[in-house]
Design a protein around this motif. Structure first.
Motif, PDB file in Angstrom:
ATOM      1  N   ALA A 115       0.692  -1.368   0.119  1.00 26.66           N
ATOM      2  CA  ALA A 115       0.136   0.201   0.601  1.00 26.66           C
ATOM      3  C   ALA A 115       0.776   1.466   0.037  1.00 26.66           C
ATOM      4  O   ALA A 115       0.520   1.690  -0.660  1.00 26.66           O
ATOM      5  N   LEU A 116       1.981   1.783   0.508  1.00 23.61           N
ATOM      6  CA  LEU A 116       2.830   2.489   0.427  1.00 23.61           C
ATOM      7  C   LEU A 116       4.029   2.857  -0.836  1.00 23.61           C
ATOM      8  O   LEU A 116       4.440   3.678  -0.989  1.00 23.61           O
ATOM      9  N   GLU A 117       3.919   1.390  -1.540  1.00 26.46           N
ATOM     10  CA  GLU A 117       4.807   1.719  -2.463  1.00 26.46           C
ATOM     11  C   GLU A 117       4.723   3.209  -3.631  1.00 26.46           C
ATOM     12  O   GLU A 117       5.713   3.283  -3.725  1.00 26.46           O
ATOM     13  N   ALA A 118       4.322   3.522  -3.826  1.00 25.18           N
ATOM     14  CA  ALA A 118       3.517   4.210  -4.903  1.00 25.18           C
ATOM     15  C   ALA A 118       4.465   6.008  -4.163  1.00 25.18           C
ATOM     16  O   ALA A 118       5.415   6.511  -4.941  1.00 25.18           O
ATOM     17  N   ARG A 119       3.996   5.632  -2.977  1.00 28.27           N
ATOM     18  CA  ARG A 119       4.570   7.000  -1.783  1.00 28.27           C
ATOM     19  C   ARG A 119       6.240   6.695  -1.042  1.00 28.27           C
ATOM     20  O   ARG A 119       7.031   8.095  -1.421  1.00 28.27           O
ATOM     21  N   ILE A 120       6.331   5.299  -1.087  1.00 27.89           N
ATOM     22  CA  ILE A 120       7.957   5.180  -1.894  1.00 27.89           C
ATOM     23  C   ILE A 120       9.471   5.729  -2.595  1.00 27.89           C
ATOM     24  O   ILE A 120       9.900   6.365  -2.608  1.00 27.89           O
ATOM     25  N   ALA A 121       7.732   5.119  -3.686  1.00 30.02           N
ATOM     26  CA  ALA A 121       8.761   5.646  -4.964  1.00 30.02           C
ATOM     27  C   ALA A 121       8.952   7.518  -5.047  1.00 30.02           C
ATOM     28  O   ALA A 121      10.019   7.476  -5.515  1.00 30.02           O
ATOM     29  N   THR A 122       7.682   7.850  -5.036  1.00 27.92           N
ATOM     30  CA  THR A 122       8.107   9.375  -4.779  1.00 27.92           C
ATOM     31  C   THR A 122       9.010   9.931  -4.326  1.00 27.92           C
ATOM     32  O   THR A 122       9.867  10.473  -4.518  1.00 27.92           O
ATOM     33  N   LEU A 123       9.184   9.317  -2.667  1.00 23.49           N
ATOM     34  CA  LEU A 123      10.121   9.601  -1.756  1.00 23.49           C
ATOM     35  C   LEU A 123      11.520  10.126  -2.150  1.00 23.49           C
ATOM     36  O   LEU A 123      12.339  10.254  -2.789  1.00 23.49           O
ATOM     37  N   SER A 124      11.487   7.994  -2.594  1.00 23.35           N
ATOM     38  CA  SER A 124      13.128   7.872  -3.705  1.00 23.35           C
ATOM     39  C   SER A 124      12.936   8.883  -4.822  1.00 23.35           C
ATOM     40  O   SER A 124      14.582   9.141  -5.122  1.00 23.35           O
ATOM     41  N   GLY A 125      12.695   9.562  -5.085  1.00 24.88           N
ATOM     42  CA  GLY A 125      12.302  10.003  -7.099  1.00 24.88           C
ATOM     43  C   GLY A 125      13.096  11.504  -5.824  1.00 24.88           C
ATOM     44  O   GLY A 125      14.012  11.841  -7.435  1.00 24.88           O
ATOM     45  N   TRP A 126      13.091  11.800  -5.231  1.00 22.26           N
ATOM     46  CA  TRP A 126      13.174  12.876  -4.535  1.00 22.26           C
ATOM     47  C   TRP A 126      14.648  13.165  -3.909  1.00 22.26           C
ATOM     48  O   TRP A 126      15.041  14.278  -3.453  1.00 22.26           O
ATOM     49  N   MET A 127      15.477  11.575  -4.276  1.00 28.59           N
ATOM     50  CA  MET A 127      16.206  11.642  -2.839  1.00 28.59           C
ATOM     51  C   MET A 127      17.769  12.683  -4.319  1.00 28.59           C
ATOM     52  O   MET A 127      16.884  12.247  -5.544  1.00 28.59           O
TER      53      MET A 127
END
Length: 160
Positions: A115-127
């Motif tokens: 359920a969190l994968e899309a939000r984790i991907a967003t966070l990773s993209g901002w790094m």
């Protein structure tokens, strides 16, 4: 559990924080109080994040909350403003950051990970690569998610 609570819990548990006795950790100074979105936040704790079996110092984390506590449950309360500031004490490449986030979320979120994968991907993209002295900050917004600030630049908000 909401993504904001998972993120704060993950960062709390991996940073080895303890109640604020002082406002200096490894020669890095943090103020006792911050104003964030009209809320007065108090330094709850400081901690050094160590990585690898060599125990390499990575960043000093400072957690600011509305009501300091030794109990982690109220610190993860999604309806209160909080800020977690990571000040890097060494250069860390973006790939290492992304790997660490992935491993940390796997450990902390367990069955909720899909359920969190899309939000984790967003966070990773901002790094991005973090240099010694740069900061990464996470501001929990009551009912609004977590705002991510990479070295002073607002990257966006992860809702939920």
């Amino acid at each position: 559990m909401k993504a904001a609570a998972v993120l704060m819990g993950l960062l709390l548990t991996t940073s080895g924080m303890s109640a604020a006795q002082a406002k200096i950790c490894h020669s890095i100074e943090f103020p006792e109080h911050l104003q964030v979105r009209g809320s007065e936040l108090t330094l709850n704790g400081l901690g050094m994040r160590k990585a690898t079996f060599l125990k390499v110092n990575v960043y000093v984390a400072a957690l600011y909350v509305t009501h300091p506590s030794h109990d982690p449950q109220p610190l993860m309360e999604p309806n209160s403003t909080a800020e977690l500031i990571l000040r890097f004490v060494r250069n860390v490449g973006v790939d290492d950051l992304r790997k660490a986030w992935g491993e940390g979320f796997e450990k902390a979120a367990k069955g909720q990970l899909p359920a969190l994968e899309a939000r984790i991907a967003t966070l990773s993209g901002w790094m991005s690569d973090m240099k010694k002295g740069q900061t990464l900050a996470f501001v929990r917004l009551p009912g609004g998610g977590v705002e991510v600030i990479v070295d002073g630049a607002n990257s966006g908000t992860i809702h939920g």
